[in-house]
Design a protein around this motif. Structure first.
Motif, PDB file in Angstrom:
ATOM      1  N   PHE A 113       1.942   5.187  66.178  1.00  0.00           N
ATOM      2  CA  PHE A 113       2.134   5.233  64.732  1.00  0.00           C
ATOM      3  C   PHE A 113       1.193   6.275  64.143  1.00  0.00           C
ATOM      4  CE2 PHE A 113       0.574   3.879  60.560  1.00  0.00           C
ATOM      5  CZ  PHE A 113       1.760   3.773  59.844  1.00  0.00           C
ATOM      6  N   ALA A 114      -0.042   6.281  64.637  1.00  0.00           N
ATOM      7  CA  ALA A 114      -1.043   7.274  64.288  1.00  0.00           C
ATOM      8  C   ALA A 114      -2.182   7.141  65.282  1.00  0.00           C
ATOM      9  CB  ALA A 114      -1.557   7.087  62.862  1.00  0.00           C
ATOM     10  N   VAL A 115      -2.998   8.188  65.385  1.00  0.00           N
ATOM     11  CA  VAL A 115      -4.208   8.166  66.191  1.00  0.00           C
ATOM     12  C   VAL A 115      -5.399   8.210  65.245  1.00  0.00           C
ATOM     13  CG1 VAL A 115      -5.617   9.401  67.882  1.00  0.00           C
ATOM     14  CG2 VAL A 115      -3.139   9.255  68.194  1.00  0.00           C
ATOM     15  N   VAL A 116      -6.352   7.315  65.455  1.00  0.00           N
ATOM     16  CA  VAL A 116      -7.538   7.218  64.597  1.00  0.00           C
ATOM     17  C   VAL A 116      -8.762   7.651  65.391  1.00  0.00           C
ATOM     18  CG1 VAL A 116      -8.985   5.676  63.218  1.00  0.00           C
ATOM     19  CG2 VAL A 116      -6.503   5.313  63.314  1.00  0.00           C
ATOM     20  N   THR A 117      -9.570   8.521  64.789  1.00  0.00           N
ATOM     21  CA  THR A 117     -10.810   8.950  65.426  1.00  0.00           C
ATOM     22  C   THR A 117     -11.956   8.879  64.427  1.00  0.00           C
ATOM     23  OG1 THR A 117     -10.742  11.315  64.844  1.00  0.00           O
ATOM     24  CG2 THR A 117      -9.466  10.627  66.772  1.00  0.00           C
ATOM     25  N   GLY A 118     -13.171   8.882  64.951  1.00  0.00           N
ATOM     26  CA  GLY A 118     -14.343   8.983  64.095  1.00  0.00           C
ATOM     27  C   GLY A 118     -14.586  10.425  63.693  1.00  0.00           C
ATOM     28  N   SER A 119     -15.500  10.620  62.756  1.00  0.00           N
ATOM     29  CA  SER A 119     -15.753  11.973  62.261  1.00  0.00           C
ATOM     30  C   SER A 119     -16.918  12.651  62.960  1.00  0.00           C
ATOM     31  CB  SER A 119     -16.038  11.947  60.751  1.00  0.00           C
ATOM     32  OG  SER A 119     -17.195  11.187  60.476  1.00  0.00           O
ATOM     33  N   ARG A 120     -17.601  11.947  63.831  1.00  0.00           N
ATOM     34  CA  ARG A 120     -18.731  12.521  64.556  1.00  0.00           C
ATOM     35  C   ARG A 120     -18.673  12.094  66.007  1.00  0.00           C
ATOM     36  NH1 ARG A 120     -18.942  15.332  60.897  1.00  0.00           N
ATOM     37  NH2 ARG A 120     -20.646  15.758  59.437  1.00  0.00           N
ATOM     38  N   GLY A 121     -19.263  12.943  66.858  1.00  0.00           N
ATOM     39  CA  GLY A 121     -19.348  12.591  68.258  1.00  0.00           C
ATOM     40  C   GLY A 121     -20.698  11.989  68.582  1.00  0.00           C
ATOM     41  N   ARG A 122     -21.045  12.001  69.867  1.00  0.00           N
ATOM     42  CA  ARG A 122     -22.331  11.496  70.320  1.00  0.00           C
ATOM     43  C   ARG A 122     -23.190  12.656  70.811  1.00  0.00           C
ATOM     44  NH1 ARG A 122     -21.663   8.014  74.931  1.00  0.00           N
ATOM     45  NH2 ARG A 122     -19.422   7.910  74.962  1.00  0.00           N
ATOM     46  N   GLY A 123     -24.442  12.429  70.875  1.00  0.00           N
ATOM     47  CA  GLY A 123     -25.311  13.430  71.476  1.00  0.00           C
ATOM     48  C   GLY A 123     -25.967  14.330  70.454  1.00  0.00           C
ATOM     49  N   GLU A 124     -26.692  15.346  70.962  1.00  0.00           N
ATOM     50  CA  GLU A 124     -27.516  16.198  70.120  1.00  0.00           C
ATOM     51  C   GLU A 124     -26.706  17.007  69.123  1.00  0.00           C
ATOM     52  OE1 GLU A 124     -29.769  18.612  72.728  1.00  0.00           O
ATOM     53  OE2 GLU A 124     -30.967  16.962  73.529  1.00  0.00           O
ATOM     54  N   LEU A 125     -25.464  17.340  69.467  1.00  0.00           N
ATOM     55  CA  LEU A 125     -24.670  18.194  68.595  1.00  0.00           C
ATOM     56  C   LEU A 125     -23.824  17.409  67.612  1.00  0.00           C
ATOM     57  CD1 LEU A 125     -23.404  20.899  71.118  1.00  0.00           C
ATOM     58  CD2 LEU A 125     -25.374  21.002  69.594  1.00  0.00           C
TER      59      LEU A 125
END
Length: 301
Positions: A113-125
């Motif tokens: 129906f849709a794909v949901v993601t966060g706006s930030r990743g993990r780690g130093e960057l």
């Protein structure tokens, strides 16, 4: 996904959310649980076990220090338990896939129906990235992609308003239907916006002529907005739809409007003869700077 132009019952597909244990992905997970409940959808959690090659190693919670496979399963299980605790009525499944994250979520988008993601990743960057996964998926997925970002009130849906950016009429056809459905599911008003920019005034030219051209540009924007929405409003009775033409660059106008919105919806063309990320300047900007969740709705041409 079916061929271009073929009707698809996306309500039979799950809402897919990418999880990695980071704070941003947990925020996206919570938002996705609420979204699945609004639409009566099952929720499918995906942890791609090669996520670490992009954005760091450590989740926001302690998932253990054993082998990579056990860590991955612990993260997926913990996220599934969190989703079930947030809303026991939502059917939740979780899967660990031995893929890099972008490949896994793009494959999932073919029947989502849709794909949901966060706006930030993990780690130093993390602070310097949208993150990289979210941007790549938003620019290539077959289904709508919702990047979850914003302040507490925006995430909780406290404003009762969905913003629809009306650009090119063809480009936005799928986005319009998506925005109306979102507004209805939230019992929110739909605020459809078309921007326009005042033409540059020729040096020494008559002011009256310049004002007439500006009025023409504004009228043209209103015409495009009407052509885009007239038929859609007939298909979605009962949804309050406000129309507005606003002078100014689209990316700046939309970022400002997002401050008092629960969701911002934009259309994006997916040209079958091209590969790579397919996002315009406006989409890029709002994905990085909007104050509310952003939905990128593709149309394959």
């Amino acid at each position: 996904m079916p061929a271009t132009g073929e009707a698809v019952d996306t309500m039979s597909f799950p809402l897919v959310v990418g999880v990695d244990g980071s704070d941003a992905s947990l925020q996206a997970l919570d938002w996705a649980v609420d979204e699945a409940a609004r639409h009566g959808l099952p929720l499918r959690l995906i942890y791609a076990s090669r996520w670490e090659q992009y954005e760091g190693l450590l989740p926001a919670f302690d998932a253990g220090r054993s082998s990579g496979a056990i860590v991955a399963q612990n993260i997926a299980t913990t996220c599934a338990e969190r989703a079930a605790a947030r809303n026991p009525d939502v059917k939740v499944s979780a899967e660990v896939l031995a893929e890099d994250t972008v490949t896994a979520l793009l494959a999932e988008s073919r029947e989502a129906f849709a794909v949901v993601t966060g706006s930030r990743g993990r780690g130093e960057l993390a602070d310097a990235l949208l993150g990289s996964v979210s941007l790549a998926v938003a620019g290539r997925a077959a289904s709508p992609v919702i990047v979850v970002r914003g302040a507490h009130g925006n995430l909780r849906g406290e404003f009762g308003r969905v913003i629809l950016a009306v650009g090119d009429v063809t480009e936005g056809s799928e986005a319009i239907g998506f925005a109306f459905r979102e507004a209805r599911a939230r019992d929110a008003a739909l605020h459809a916006v078309r921007t326009w920019c005042r033409p540059a005034q020729a040096h020494g030219g008559p002011l009256r002529s310049h004002e007439a051209k500006s009025l023409l540009y504004e009228e043209q924007a209103a015409t495009v907005l009407g052509e885009a929405l007239d038929e859609a409003e007939g298909r979605h009775p009962g949804t309050v739809c406000h129309r507005e033409v606003i002078e100014g660059p689209a990316h700046r106008v939309l970022v400002k409007l997002s401050e008092r919105a629960d969701l911002l919806v934009l259309g994006a063309l997916r040209r079958c003869d091209r590969s790579g990320i397919q996002l315009g300047r406006v989409s890029h900007t709002v994905l990085h700077r909007a104050a509310c969740p952003v939905a990128i709705v593709p149309l394959r041409v």
